[in-house]
Design an enzyme around this catalytic site. Structure first.
Site, PDB file in Angstrom:
ATOM      1  N   LYS A 107       6.425  -8.940 -35.018  1.00 28.94           N
ATOM      2  CA  LYS A 107       7.137  -9.890 -34.157  1.00 28.94           C
ATOM      3  C   LYS A 107       6.997  -9.457 -32.706  1.00 28.94           C
ATOM      4  O   LYS A 107       7.564  -8.459 -32.287  1.00 28.94           O
ATOM      5  CB  LYS A 107       8.623  -9.980 -34.515  1.00 28.94           C
ATOM      6  CG  LYS A 107       9.219 -11.280 -33.960  1.00 28.94           C
ATOM      7  CD  LYS A 107      10.713 -11.293 -33.849  1.00 28.94           C
ATOM      8  CE  LYS A 107      11.223 -10.665 -32.586  1.00 28.94           C
ATOM      9  NZ  LYS A 107      10.778 -11.303 -31.336  1.00 28.94           N
ATOM     10  N   GLU A 153      11.027   3.572 -30.016  1.00 28.33           N
ATOM     11  CA  GLU A 153      10.652   4.001 -28.658  1.00 28.33           C
ATOM     12  C   GLU A 153      11.492   3.183 -27.695  1.00 28.33           C
ATOM     13  O   GLU A 153      11.347   1.960 -27.626  1.00 28.33           O
ATOM     14  CB  GLU A 153       9.152   3.791 -28.436  1.00 28.33           C
ATOM     15  CG  GLU A 153       8.600   4.664 -27.321  1.00 28.33           C
ATOM     16  CD  GLU A 153       8.624   4.024 -25.959  1.00 28.33           C
ATOM     17  OE1 GLU A 153       9.728   3.761 -25.426  1.00 28.33           O
ATOM     18  OE2 GLU A 153       7.516   3.778 -25.431  1.00 28.33           O
ATOM     19  N   CYS A 161       7.995   1.782 -19.614  1.00 25.66           N
ATOM     20  CA  CYS A 161       8.988   2.697 -20.197  1.00 25.66           C
ATOM     21  C   CYS A 161       8.884   4.086 -19.583  1.00 25.66           C
ATOM     22  O   CYS A 161       9.869   4.798 -19.479  1.00 25.66           O
ATOM     23  CB  CYS A 161       8.868   2.742 -21.715  1.00 25.66           C
ATOM     24  SG  CYS A 161       7.195   3.011 -22.291  1.00 25.66           S
ATOM     25  N   GLU A 199      18.274   3.175 -17.093  1.00 22.38           N
ATOM     26  CA  GLU A 199      16.931   2.606 -17.003  1.00 22.38           C
ATOM     27  C   GLU A 199      17.046   1.226 -16.350  1.00 22.38           C
ATOM     28  O   GLU A 199      17.579   0.281 -16.950  1.00 22.38           O
ATOM     29  CB  GLU A 199      16.316   2.470 -18.399  1.00 22.38           C
ATOM     30  CG  GLU A 199      14.890   1.975 -18.336  1.00 22.38           C
ATOM     31  CD  GLU A 199      14.264   1.752 -19.705  1.00 22.38           C
ATOM     32  OE1 GLU A 199      14.859   1.059 -20.540  1.00 22.38           O
ATOM     33  OE2 GLU A 199      13.154   2.259 -19.912  1.00 22.38           O
TER      34      GLU A 199
HETATM   35  O1  TXE Z   1      14.560  -5.829 -24.919  1.00 19.17           O
HETATM   36  P1  TXE Z   1      14.902  -5.926 -26.455  1.00 19.17           P
HETATM   37  P2  TXE Z   1      15.018  -6.767 -23.724  1.00 19.17           P
HETATM   38  C1  TXE Z   1      14.474  -1.961 -21.949  1.00 19.17           C
HETATM   39  C2  TXE Z   1      14.617  -2.311 -20.487  1.00 19.17           C
HETATM   40  C3  TXE Z   1      15.134  -3.708 -20.529  1.00 19.17           C
HETATM   41  C4  TXE Z   1      16.024  -3.652 -21.742  1.00 19.17           C
HETATM   42  C5  TXE Z   1      16.299  -4.961 -22.394  1.00 19.17           C
HETATM   43  O2  TXE Z   1      15.563  -1.459 -19.897  1.00 19.17           O
HETATM   44  O3  TXE Z   1      15.850  -4.041 -19.387  1.00 19.17           O
HETATM   45  O4  TXE Z   1      15.317  -2.845 -22.646  1.00 19.17           O
HETATM   46  O5  TXE Z   1      15.100  -5.685 -22.577  1.00 19.17           O
HETATM   47  C6  TXE Z   1      13.371  -7.867 -30.290  1.00 19.17           C
HETATM   48  N1  TXE Z   1      16.708  -7.173 -34.109  1.00 19.17           N
HETATM   49  N2  TXE Z   1      13.126  -2.124 -22.436  1.00 19.17           N
HETATM   50  O6  TXE Z   1      16.361  -7.321 -23.940  1.00 19.17           O
HETATM   51  O7  TXE Z   1      16.022  -6.838 -26.732  1.00 19.17           O
HETATM   52  C7  TXE Z   1      12.970  -8.802 -29.176  1.00 19.17           C
HETATM   53  O8  TXE Z   1      12.773 -10.111 -29.679  1.00 19.17           O
HETATM   54  C8  TXE Z   1      15.366  -7.097 -34.109  1.00 19.17           C
HETATM   55  C9  TXE Z   1      12.391  -0.909 -22.594  1.00 19.17           C
HETATM   56  O9  TXE Z   1      13.933  -7.711 -23.485  1.00 19.17           O
HETATM   57  O10 TXE Z   1      14.997  -4.533 -26.915  1.00 19.17           O
HETATM   58  C10 TXE Z   1      11.697  -8.139 -28.694  1.00 19.17           C
HETATM   59  O11 TXE Z   1      10.620  -8.466 -29.580  1.00 19.17           O
HETATM   60  N3  TXE Z   1      14.614  -7.312 -33.025  1.00 19.17           N
HETATM   61  C11 TXE Z   1      11.206  -1.113 -23.438  1.00 19.17           C
HETATM   62  C12 TXE Z   1      12.018  -6.644 -28.821  1.00 19.17           C
HETATM   63  O12 TXE Z   1      13.072  -6.583 -29.769  1.00 19.17           O
HETATM   64  C13 TXE Z   1      15.253  -7.615 -31.886  1.00 19.17           C
HETATM   65  C14 TXE Z   1      10.433  -2.348 -23.245  1.00 19.17           C
HETATM   66  C15 TXE Z   1      12.463  -5.966 -27.530  1.00 19.17           C
HETATM   67  O13 TXE Z   1      13.576  -6.642 -27.010  1.00 19.17           O
HETATM   68  C16 TXE Z   1      16.650  -7.695 -31.817  1.00 19.17           C
HETATM   69  C17 TXE Z   1      11.300  -3.511 -23.083  1.00 19.17           C
HETATM   70  C18 TXE Z   1      17.384  -7.460 -33.000  1.00 19.17           C
HETATM   71  N4  TXE Z   1      18.720  -7.505 -33.032  1.00 19.17           N
HETATM   72  C19 TXE Z   1      12.594  -3.357 -22.657  1.00 19.17           C
HETATM   73  N5  TXE Z   1      16.999  -8.006 -30.556  1.00 19.17           N
HETATM   74  C20 TXE Z   1      10.351   0.085 -23.633  1.00 19.17           C
HETATM   75  N6  TXE Z   1      10.769   1.015 -24.498  1.00 19.17           N
HETATM   76  O14 TXE Z   1       9.280   0.191 -23.062  1.00 19.17           O
HETATM   77  C21 TXE Z   1      15.861  -8.100 -29.834  1.00 19.17           C
HETATM   78  N7  TXE Z   1      14.795  -7.878 -30.641  1.00 19.17           N
END
Ligand code: TXE
Length: 488
Positions: free
Chosen positions: A172, A247, A281, A382
């Site tokens: 996904k 991660e 990240c 972050e």
């Molecule tokens: O990420 P989410 P978001 C950090 C960064 C950012 C914050 C939020 O600080 O501001 O996270 O970003 C899926 N069950 N990073 O809200 O929600 C979602 O559809 C299963 C760091 O955009 O973590 C997407 O595919 N899946 C990071 C993925 O999770 C779920 C990179 C990431 O979304 C879900 C991005 C759930 N309950 C953001 N909820 C890095 N480590 O590099 C969401 N998703």
């Protein structure tokens, strides 16, 4: 219109749900996507299970390595088109997107190479007439969930080792950036991957993502994204005691000692902080600079940040694109306000760009805060945007203490001309990757992952394959006889 891919067929969502993806440069629609619900999640997991229990289970490492090598070739064939798609969907520059396609290709080639390199091991059983060996087996059905900052690359860090190890998968991508992943699935279809081995769900995290990670048919979850979502996913994985790898980003120290080449270190500090508008990240968002260098360093950093050219990722003149969404820019802007209210000195940026042609996109000028200290939220959290904070230190011990003063532990860097100091500081930093006199490079053959709240598990390298393997001990007694343990 882009569809789900389940059991080898492109399909609408069972309930007919759709959503739009937009271009972050100007908020115009890019494409319509089928939006998966729970029925689609059930179908995708069932297809993956059937494929796992079917012929894929009998595939050889050689077959799977050949498939990954073929995907690498197809990625290079479609390099320009994929880079264009990734740039449109994420806002990143097309140059960076090209590098992402090349890095993705390297990851497929790496796992094609190592897939068969380690078939397990024979151990000495310490007794006669016994052979004893450890074999590697796939875990089963893997749910692979990727974020929006490196869509193609992040899904590939998971998909390549998962398939190399013989698992089946349900992937996904982020609802914000699904298009390059759809294209990647098209390449697997062209390479004639058997139906059900790779299933694609498009949709929201809170619905499709949540249903996927909660599904009892999933054996392993690998997730890259935010800390809060990672905690939810780990809780979901606890039900049924499923494997999980996370991660979750970082707040990465970039420690600069006096004595290295001034232009090189300022230039690299800019790249560390502002590449892909800081939505990385491992971004070097927390500069820690030695007193004697501090004032000239921050002055030059701010001056150069002010000269960074914002624009469309497709424009070759552009150095930084927009942030991914209006909501994400609002989060970053809240941190800018918080930094100001905490008393940080704003030396550059902090504003949306004034150019009218950028007004519809989610832009924010590269922002430099000096006068920061470790207690500030803008230093500890972050922010994940184009915001760098600068703290100062005088001694090596102080630099190490500051560098480790974070709940995260993904990456960090030290800049110094003293090789002994470089090794001492790198050894003392509690982060999964430490760069010495560099920032950002990673290697497919070297482990990537975090200490602390940056996650659990490792991607890339041999450990990135281990995540997707069960180890089995086969003990073979070639001359069995009674044990005489019980007398009756
Ligand atoms: O990420 P989410 P978001 C950090 C960064 C950012 C914050 C939020 O600080 O501001 O996270 O970003 C899926 N069950 N990073 O809200 O929600 C979602 O559809 C299963 C760091 O955009 O973590 C997407 O595919 N899946 C990071 C993925 O999770 C779920 C990179 C990431 O979304 C879900 C991005 C759930 N309950 C953001 N909820 C890095 N480590 O590099 C969401 N998703």
């Amino acid at each position: 219109m882009r569809y789900l891919y389940i059991a080898g067929k492109w399909t609408e969502a069972a309930d007919g749900g759709t959503a739009q993806t937009i271009n972050p440069f100007d908020a115009t629609p890019l494409d319509t996507l089928a939006e998966a619900g729970t029925a689609d999640v059930d179908a995708a997991v069932a297809a993956a299970r059937e494929a796992f229990d079917g012929p894929w289970r009998r595939s050889t490492v050689t077959d799977r390595a050949a498939l990954l090598a073929k995907i690498a070739d197809l990625l290079q064939r479609d390099r320009e088109q994929l880079a264009h798609t990734e740039s449109l969907d994420t806002g990143k520059t097309v140059n960076e997107a090209r590098a992402d396609v090349d890095d993705t290709t390297a990851v497929f080639r790496y796992y094609a190479g190592v897939a068969g390199a380690d078939a397990g091991r024979v151990v000495d059983p310490g007794r006669a007439n016994v052979t004893s060996r450890i074999t590697h087996e796939p875990v089963g059905v893997c749910a692979l969930i990727a974020p929006w900052n490196y869509p193609l690359l992040q899904i590939s860090w998971k998909l390549a080792p998962a398939l190399a190890a013989g698992n089946t998968t349900v992937i996904k991508p982020s609802e914000l950036t699904p298009l390059s992943t759809v294209a990647l699935v098209g390449l697997f279809e062209e390479a004639e991957l058997p139906p059900g081995v790779l299933n694609l769900l498009l949709g929201q995290g809170g619905t499709a993502g949540q249903a996927l990670v909660a599904h009892p048919g999933v054996d392993l979850i690998s997730f890259t994204g935010g800390l809060g979502t990672g905690e939810k996913i780990m809780a979901a994985a606890a039900r049924g005691v499923r494997r999980v790898a996370l991660e979750l980003g970082g707040k990465n120290p970039n420690i600069v000692f006096d004595g290295t080449d001034f232009d090189t270190v300022v230039d690299n500090a800019l790249t560390a902080a502002f590449l892909h508008s800081g939505q990385v990240c491992s971004a070097g968002a927390r500069l820690i600079v030695q007193d004697s260098l501090h004032d000239s360093f921050v002055a030059e950093l701010a001056a150069r940040a002010d000269r960074i050219r914002l624009g469309s990722g497709l424009d070759p003149q552009t150095e930084c694109g927009p942030l991914i969404s209006a909501a994400h820019r609002a989060k970053v802007e809240r941190y800018v306000q918080l930094g100001l209210s905490e008393g940080a000195d704003l030396l550059a940026g902090g504003q949306r760009p004034p150019e009218p042609n950028l007004a519809a996109g989610f832009f924010l000028r590269p922002t430099v805060f000096a006068g920061c200290h470790r207690e500030m939220a803008v230093v500890q959290d972050e922010v994940f945007g184009p915001v760098v904070t600068v703290e100062r230190f005088s001694t090596e011990e102080e630099a190490i203490r500051l560098g480790n003063d974070t709940a995260y532990g993904l990456a960090g860097a030290v800049w110094t001309a003293d090789a002994g100091q470089a090794e001492r500081v790198a050894g003392a930093l509690r982060h999964g990757t430490v760069w010495i006199n560099d920032y950002h490079p990673y290697l497919p053959q070297a482990e990537w992952g975090g200490f602390g709240k940056s996650g659990i598990g490792r991607e890339l390298g041999p450990s990135g394959l281990d995540e997707y393997q069960e180890k089995k001990h086969i003990y073979h007694n070639t001359s069995p006889g009674p044990t005489h343990w019980f007398s009756g």
